[in-house]
Write an enzyme that holds these catalytic residues in place. Structure first.
Site, short mmCIF file in Angstrom:
data_model
loop_
_atom_site.label_atom_id
_atom_site.label_comp_id
_atom_site.label_asym_id
_atom_site.label_seq_id
_atom_site.Cartn_x
_atom_site.Cartn_y
_atom_site.Cartn_z
N CYS A 1 40.93 22.61 -61.83
CA CYS A 1 40.80 22.98 -62.72
C CYS A 1 41.05 21.45 -64.40
O CYS A 1 40.74 21.58 -64.92
CB CYS A 1 41.34 23.85 -63.34
SG CYS A 1 40.68 25.44 -62.18
N CYS B 1 38.30 19.43 -65.04
CA CYS B 1 37.09 20.35 -64.71
C CYS B 1 36.87 20.39 -66.71
O CYS B 1 37.52 20.11 -67.19
CB CYS B 1 37.66 21.89 -64.57
SG CYS B 1 35.81 22.81 -64.87
N ARG C 1 18.84 11.40 -55.14
CA ARG C 1 18.83 11.54 -56.55
C ARG C 1 17.81 10.11 -57.16
O ARG C 1 18.15 10.52 -58.22
CB ARG C 1 20.08 11.54 -57.27
CG ARG C 1 20.92 12.84 -56.87
CD ARG C 1 21.71 13.25 -57.47
NE ARG C 1 23.16 14.58 -57.61
CZ ARG C 1 24.12 15.47 -57.11
NH1 ARG C 1 24.86 13.74 -57.40
NH2 ARG C 1 24.14 16.20 -56.75
N ASP D 1 22.97 29.26 -56.30
CA ASP D 1 22.74 29.10 -55.02
C ASP D 1 25.02 29.46 -54.98
O ASP D 1 25.61 29.97 -55.72
CB ASP D 1 23.14 27.56 -54.26
CG ASP D 1 24.08 26.53 -55.13
OD1 ASP D 1 24.68 26.97 -55.87
OD2 ASP D 1 24.19 25.52 -54.29
N GLN E 1 22.05 25.20 -46.21
CA GLN E 1 23.34 25.11 -44.94
C GLN E 1 24.03 23.83 -44.15
O GLN E 1 24.28 24.41 -43.03
CB GLN E 1 23.04 26.97 -44.48
CG GLN E 1 23.69 27.90 -44.98
CD GLN E 1 22.00 29.19 -44.64
OE1 GLN E 1 21.06 28.50 -44.08
NE2 GLN E 1 22.53 29.89 -44.05
N THR E 2 23.17 23.20 -44.77
CA THR E 2 24.15 21.72 -44.35
C THR E 2 24.75 21.15 -44.57
O THR E 2 24.62 20.89 -46.46
CB THR E 2 22.88 21.45 -43.96
OG1 THR E 2 22.01 21.60 -42.21
CG2 THR E 2 23.50 20.03 -42.61
N CYS F 1 35.56 22.55 -58.60
CA CYS F 1 35.28 24.64 -58.53
C CYS F 1 34.94 24.03 -56.90
O CYS F 1 34.27 25.46 -56.98
CB CYS F 1 34.62 25.24 -59.64
SG CYS F 1 34.31 26.86 -59.81
N TYR G 1 15.84 30.04 -54.64
CA TYR G 1 16.41 29.52 -55.08
C TYR G 1 16.13 27.94 -55.41
O TYR G 1 15.56 26.50 -55.66
CB TYR G 1 17.27 28.96 -54.28
CG TYR G 1 18.64 27.56 -54.06
CD1 TYR G 1 19.37 27.16 -54.94
CD2 TYR G 1 17.62 26.69 -53.09
CE1 TYR G 1 19.96 25.89 -55.63
CE2 TYR G 1 18.39 25.61 -53.43
CZ TYR G 1 19.38 24.81 -54.39
OH TYR G 1 19.62 23.75 -54.61
N CYS H 1 35.98 28.43 -69.72
CA CYS H 1 37.05 29.12 -68.49
C CYS H 1 37.24 30.06 -68.78
O CYS H 1 39.27 30.03 -69.56
CB CYS H 1 37.38 28.20 -67.52
SG CYS H 1 37.11 28.68 -65.74
N GLU I 1 15.81 19.52 -51.01
CA GLU I 1 16.79 20.57 -50.95
C GLU I 1 16.53 21.46 -49.65
O GLU I 1 17.83 22.66 -49.17
CB GLU I 1 16.11 21.53 -51.97
CG GLU I 1 16.36 20.90 -53.29
CD GLU I 1 17.14 21.10 -53.92
OE1 GLU I 1 17.80 22.25 -53.14
OE2 GLU I 1 17.95 20.23 -54.65
FE1 SF4 Z 1 36.27 26.48 -61.65
FE2 SF4 Z 1 36.89 27.65 -64.41
FE3 SF4 Z 1 38.26 25.42 -63.09
FE4 SF4 Z 1 36.87 24.69 -63.48
S1 SF4 Z 1 38.84 25.20 -64.86
S2 SF4 Z 1 37.59 24.19 -61.76
S3 SF4 Z 1 35.13 26.23 -63.64
S4 SF4 Z 1 37.77 27.71 -62.58
#
Ligand code: SF4
Length: 335
Positions: free
Chosen positions: A203, A206, A35, A148, A52-53, A196, A130, A212, A47
């Site tokens: 959550c 989040c 990054r 992905d 898958q790693t 997530c 992707y 959401c 990328e």
């Molecule tokens: Fe995932 Fe929704 Fe929970 Fe955020 S609020 S972590 S998007 S399920």
């Protein structure tokens, strides 16, 4: 007419979603080596390695790969066995072969100039929808969304719908911040990887919890099946400080032409293996017994010195065993 997927479900909250997600990413993104640069070669390499790693395994290999092949021209000029040796431990070796093929095409047909759009990246070996979108958005700022496994999960939970196929790509496009597409895509993937998560998403932490639909796991979405367990055995055979290795068939579906220790049945006349290691490949967890044995009769293979081992295209498991046995030292990163 194409019906809006995400905007519809988020009821005009797509703008808030983008702003919150990017603000969170700016403050919480993991400090990952790839990054630090938007150089297309580095973005492309990371990328492909990340497919898958695990991130931790990629970090281990990323610097060393760049040290050996610091530019696309150096990669194109390398022998395939050297590229596979640098890839050893990352698995899915077809990726390394495709990367090498694409480097040759970029060098020979494009005079070393990288394609600048997702569409053109897709013309190269090993680049799917992707990867093309990820590279074009991160390295060149093209406003194309990625999907992905992580993005798929986030989209399904945020919208509360078991989106699949074209609907997923459409929803991702609708939620993409077109002013910062590379960061927007990385933020979606980062949210899926760190907050997530497949099981028990956090959550409370989040950034998009307020928009959401599910705030938790989406009912009816299947979890990956349980891992199978298997036991396998290998012989560690030394002669004059050299290790006996055998090459996998060129037609093998997994790790074709890579080198490994001779596979054996557990010898009945030994009390037990010298040591065991754990190793996972796709859906199978292996317990691997390693037996110190005298040179075997009738085993075809190659005796490899510990100095050459470092540059040999070993399978990840062989590398793990040889490190554990103390005959191969881990590569030290120089950055
Ligand atoms: Fe995932 Fe929704 Fe929970 Fe955020 S609020 S972590 S998007 S399920």
């Amino acid at each position: 007419m194409k019906r809006a997927v995400a905007r519809d479900i988020l009821k005009n909250e797509a703008k808030a979603f983008r702003a919150r997600l990017l603000a969170w990413y700016d403050g919480h993104a993991r400090d990952l080596p790839w990054r630090k640069s938007r150089d297309p070669y580095r973005v492309w390499l990371s990328e492909i390695m990340l497919q898958q790693t695990r991130v931790a395994a990629v970090i281990e290999h990323y610097h060393e790969f760049l040290r050996r092949f610091p530019s696309v021209r150096k990669l194109a000029a390398a022998r395939e066995s050297s590229v596979l040796a640098a890839w050893s431990g990352l698995g899915y070796y077809r990726r390394a072969r495709m990367l090498h093929e694409a480097a040759k095409m970029i060098t020979r047909k494009l005079d070393g100039n990288f394609p600048q759009s997702a569409e053109r990246w897709r013309a190269l070996p090993g680049i799917g929808r992707y990867s093309a979108a990820a590279i074009a958005s991160i390295a060149f700022g093209e406003p194309v969304a990625v999907v992905d496994g992580n993005v798929e999960r986030v989209l399904q939970r945020v919208t509360g719908k078991p989106l699949a196929g074209a609907q997923l790509w459409q929803a991702a496009e609708e939620l993409l911040d077109r002013s910062r597409p590379g960061d927007s895509n990385q933020a979606m993937m980062e949210l899926g990887a760190t907050v997530c998560t497949p099981r028990t998403p956090t959550c409370l932490m989040c950034p998009v919890v307020e928009v959401c639909a599910t705030r938790g796991e989406l009912a009816g979405v299947a979890h990956p099946s349980h891992q199978k367990k298997r036991e396998i055995h290998y012989a560690l055979v030394c002669r004059n400080s050299r290790i006996l290795l055998v090459q996998r068939p060129r037609q093998a579906s997994l790790m074709a032409a890579m080198w490994e220790l001779p596979r054996i049945e557990p010898p009945a006349d030994h009390a037990g293996p010298a040591f065991t290691v754990k190793h996972s490949i796709t859906t199978t967890d292996y317990t691997v017994g390693v037996w110190n044995l005298p040179p075997l009769e009738r085993t075809r293979g190659e005796w490899v010195s510990s100095v050459r081992l470092q540059y040999f295209p070993l399978t990840g498991l062989a590398r793990k065993i040889l490190r554990r046995a103390g005959v191969l030292t881990p590569v030290t990163s120089n950055s």
